[in-house]
Design a protein around this motif. Structure first.
Motif, mmCIF file in Angstrom:
data_model
loop_
_atom_site.group_PDB
_atom_site.id
_atom_site.type_symbol
_atom_site.label_atom_id
_atom_site.label_comp_id
_atom_site.label_asym_id
_atom_site.label_seq_id
_atom_site.Cartn_x
_atom_site.Cartn_y
_atom_site.Cartn_z
ATOM 1 N N TYR A 107 0.834 -1.197 0.000
ATOM 2 C CA TYR A 107 0.000 0.000 0.000
ATOM 3 C C TYR A 107 0.872 1.253 0.000
ATOM 4 N N ASP A 108 0.234 2.343 -0.370
ATOM 5 C CA ASP A 108 0.891 3.649 -0.372
ATOM 6 C C ASP A 108 0.520 4.356 0.925
ATOM 7 N N TRP A 109 1.452 4.378 1.873
ATOM 8 C CA TRP A 109 1.170 4.915 3.201
ATOM 9 C C TRP A 109 1.434 6.412 3.297
ATOM 10 N N SER A 110 1.459 7.091 2.143
ATOM 11 C CA SER A 110 1.464 8.551 2.194
ATOM 12 C C SER A 110 0.102 9.087 2.612
ATOM 13 N N LYS A 111 -0.895 8.208 2.680
ATOM 14 C CA LYS A 111 -2.231 8.544 3.180
ATOM 15 C C LYS A 111 -2.705 7.390 4.051
#
Length: 245
Positions: A107-111
């Motif tokens: 996942y993209d954990w920038s969010k």
């Protein structure tokens, strides 16, 4: 050496005691041991004598190369802190599917919110790690940011759930009882059962007192309580009939 061989002669001694009558019946193990006798091969390992002092010293101290290394993941400390502050998160239902523990790669954990992943404590941990590694945040700062985003999303989910339920009710949908309603009903049922038992016990007690004194008592469940009105004296209540007189 004969003393060490005594266990091997148990079956033979038991047979002799049965023949002489000292044993009235066969022991439960008698036929099994007779069919499968114990081995008679005794192995004696001689003690190892270490002559060299260096060898003795190395034998007393195990080599460090065989000691397992302690594996520590930075996420473990973050998880411990989050679930210590939010213990009820462990009681939330979860989907029991196997994963490979690579959420940080998938996942993209920038969010915080991720498509296809339920919002939970692991979301806070991975978001906190991303803030620490990519934005240079301290552990406390990253934890506060991730926790605030987590609270906002949980509140939004709660509002969406309520709006969905109200829309469904507006078009004729019917829902079953909530967990709170079921709990209240069970509590009320328990109180009613306790009340019945208390009244039955009180009736039995008054019946015994009446039988002992030779008088009759009214049923405590049907006995009327006299109406009371404030009396002449402050803070004193007297029956209404007496107050009228």
């Amino acid at each position: 050496m004969g003393r060490h061989l005594r266990p091997l002669r148990v079956h033979q001694l038991a047979s002799q005691m049965l023949e002489t009558g000292r044993l009235q019946q066969e022991p439960p193990w008698y036929r099994v041991v007779g069919a499968i006798p114990p081995t008679t091969t005794l192995v004696r390992t001689p003690p190892v004598q270490l002559q060299d002092k260096k060898i003795r010293k190395s034998a007393r101290k195990p080599s460090r190369m065989f000691q397992p290394h302690r594996i520590v993941y930075p996420e473990d400390e973050l998880r411990s802190r989050f679930f210590q502050d939010h213990p009820w998160e462990l009681a939330r239902p979860r989907i029991l599917v196997e994963n490979d523990g690579k959420d940080f790669m998938r996942y993209d954990w920038s969010k915080m919110r991720q498509p296809g992943k339920m919002l939970d404590g692991e979301s806070v941990v991975q978001r906190q790690m991303w803030l620490m590694e990519n934005q240079g945040r301290t552990k406390v700062e990253a934890y506060d940011i991730a926790r605030k985003e987590f609270y906002d999303l949980r509140m939004r989910e709660d509002i969406e759930r309520r709006v969905t339920a109200e829309e469904a009710l507006s078009v004729g949908a019917k829902f079953g009882k909530s967990y709170m309603d079921i709990g209240i009903e069970l509590e009320q049922r328990a109180l009613e059962q306790w009340k019945e038992k208390a009244i039955a016990l009180l009736q039995l007690k008054r019946g015994r007192q009446a039988a002992f004194s030779g008088t009759t008592e009214e049923d405590p469940a049907t006995a009327a309580t006299p109406e009371v009105t404030p009396g002449a004296a402050e803070g004193v209540a007297v029956p209404a009939a007496a107050a009228a007189v």
